[in-house]
Design an enzyme around this catalytic site. Structure first.
Site, PDB file in Angstrom:
ATOM      1  N   ASP A 299      98.407  -7.943  -0.425  1.00  0.00           N
ATOM      2  CA  ASP A 299      97.623  -6.739  -0.139  1.00  0.00           C
ATOM      3  C   ASP A 299      97.165  -6.145  -1.471  1.00  0.00           C
ATOM      4  OD1 ASP A 299      96.996  -3.891   0.472  1.00  0.00           O
ATOM      5  OD2 ASP A 299      97.786  -4.372   2.445  1.00  0.00           O
ATOM      6  N   ILE A 300      95.922  -5.688  -1.508  1.00  0.00           N
ATOM      7  CA  ILE A 300      95.369  -5.164  -2.767  1.00  0.00           C
ATOM      8  C   ILE A 300      95.602  -3.661  -2.932  1.00  0.00           C
ATOM      9  CG2 ILE A 300      93.591  -6.926  -3.125  1.00  0.00           C
ATOM     10  CD1 ILE A 300      91.587  -4.918  -1.819  1.00  0.00           C
TER      11      ILE A 300
ATOM     12  N   GLN B  79      95.633   2.151  12.125  1.00  0.00           N
ATOM     13  CA  GLN B  79      95.081   0.859  11.692  1.00  0.00           C
ATOM     14  C   GLN B  79      93.721   1.072  11.046  1.00  0.00           C
ATOM     15  OE1 GLN B  79      94.741  -2.016  14.885  1.00  0.00           O
ATOM     16  NE2 GLN B  79      94.011  -3.643  13.520  1.00  0.00           N
TER      17      GLN B  79
ATOM     18  N   HIS C 209      97.124  -7.649  11.725  1.00  0.00           N
ATOM     19  CA  HIS C 209      97.863  -7.999  10.510  1.00  0.00           C
ATOM     20  C   HIS C 209      99.232  -7.350  10.541  1.00  0.00           C
ATOM     21  CE1 HIS C 209      95.406  -4.422   9.731  1.00  0.00           C
ATOM     22  NE2 HIS C 209      96.411  -3.978   8.985  1.00  0.00           N
TER      23      HIS C 209
ATOM     24  N   HIS D 171     102.305  -6.185   7.865  1.00  0.00           N
ATOM     25  CA  HIS D 171     102.654  -5.914   6.476  1.00  0.00           C
ATOM     26  C   HIS D 171     104.107  -6.336   6.231  1.00  0.00           C
ATOM     27  CE1 HIS D 171      99.289  -2.922   5.849  1.00  0.00           C
ATOM     28  NE2 HIS D 171      99.400  -2.837   7.169  1.00  0.00           N
TER      29      HIS D 171
HETATM   30  P1  5GP Z   1      96.196  -1.035   7.874  1.00  0.00           P
HETATM   31  O1  5GP Z   1      95.838   0.287   7.255  1.00  0.00           O
HETATM   32  O2  5GP Z   1      95.120  -1.484   8.832  1.00  0.00           O
HETATM   33  O3  5GP Z   1      97.570  -1.097   8.462  1.00  0.00           O
HETATM   34  O4  5GP Z   1      96.236  -2.083   6.677  1.00  0.00           O
HETATM   35  C1  5GP Z   1      95.102  -2.652   6.104  1.00  0.00           C
HETATM   36  C2  5GP Z   1      95.525  -3.205   4.784  1.00  0.00           C
HETATM   37  O5  5GP Z   1      94.541  -4.113   4.328  1.00  0.00           O
HETATM   38  C3  5GP Z   1      95.660  -2.135   3.682  1.00  0.00           C
HETATM   39  O6  5GP Z   1      96.995  -2.134   3.192  1.00  0.00           O
HETATM   40  C4  5GP Z   1      94.633  -2.568   2.640  1.00  0.00           C
HETATM   41  O7  5GP Z   1      95.074  -2.357   1.309  1.00  0.00           O
HETATM   42  C5  5GP Z   1      94.447  -4.032   2.942  1.00  0.00           C
HETATM   43  N1  5GP Z   1      93.127  -4.541   2.582  1.00  0.00           N
HETATM   44  C6  5GP Z   1      91.931  -4.012   2.924  1.00  0.00           C
HETATM   45  N2  5GP Z   1      90.921  -4.762   2.438  1.00  0.00           N
HETATM   46  C7  5GP Z   1      91.502  -5.803   1.787  1.00  0.00           C
HETATM   47  C8  5GP Z   1      90.968  -6.926   1.067  1.00  0.00           C
HETATM   48  O8  5GP Z   1      89.769  -7.124   0.934  1.00  0.00           O
HETATM   49  N3  5GP Z   1      91.871  -7.793   0.527  1.00  0.00           N
HETATM   50  C9  5GP Z   1      93.237  -7.612   0.646  1.00  0.00           C
HETATM   51  N4  5GP Z   1      94.016  -8.514   0.066  1.00  0.00           N
HETATM   52  N5  5GP Z   1      93.771  -6.554   1.324  1.00  0.00           N
HETATM   53  C10 5GP Z   1      92.914  -5.665   1.875  1.00  0.00           C
END
Ligand code: 5GP
Ligand code: ZN
Length: 137
Positions: free
Chosen positions: A30-31, A93, A99, A101
């Site tokens: 994750d970035i 989300q 996804h 984590h």
């Molecule tokens: P959510 O908020 O949906 O639970 O998590 C989405 C995750 O995707 C975040 O932790 C965010 O940093 C990660 N993310 C978003 N865009 C990218 C990307 O282009 N590359 C990577 N490696 N992670 C991403």
């Protein structure tokens, strides 16, 4: 799906720091820079979240989550892992491709104690450095 960032990562169209891969899933860094060793596991096939994910895909994703988590603990010196997933906008989300984590944890790492979800206090190490220490391929 062309406009889905995680479909693009899954197909290889978008680069990522790949930790592990099999036929149906990919695990990558994750970035966000919010916690050291923060890994995401996704299905290559698009589904929005766990709510519309078919059983076979879900089994493949959770299998990869276990494989990476086992590796982090048995080979990389971690003591455990937080495994988290936001499903639906109401649940926070932000990327609409399923996804999970994985946040690797060590005793006394300062991310939170018993009964607490991890506090994301910011990564302390360079992303690439942690990546090199945990990559499986
Ligand atoms: P959510 O908020 O949906 O639970 O998590 C989405 C995750 O995707 C975040 O932790 C965010 O940093 C990660 N993310 C978003 N865009 C990218 C990307 O282009 N590359 C990577 N490696 N992670 C991403
Ligand atoms: Zn997608």
């Amino acid at each position: 799906m062309e406009n889905c960032i995680f479909c693009r990562i899954g197909s290889g169209a978008q680069p990522c720091l790949k930790v592990c891969e099999d036929e149906k899933t990919i695990a990558f860094m994750d970035i966000a820079g919010d916690a050291d060793g923060h890994v995401l596991v996704i299905p290559k096939k698009h589904c929005e979240n766990i709510l519309d994910c078919d059983r076979e895909t879900l089994n493949a994703v959770i299998g990869m989550v276990k494989r990476v988590s086992d590796h982090l603990v048995s080979r990389c010196g971690y003591d455990g892992a937080d495994i988290l997933s936001a499903n639906g906008e109401a649940a926070g989300q932000t990327v609409g491709h399923f996804h999970i984590h994985i946040i690797p944890r060590r005793h006394g790492d300062g991310l939170g104690g018993k009964g607490e979800w991890p506090h994301f206090t910011g990564a302390k190490q360079e992303l690439e450095t942690v990546y090199e220490s945990i990559r499986m391929i």
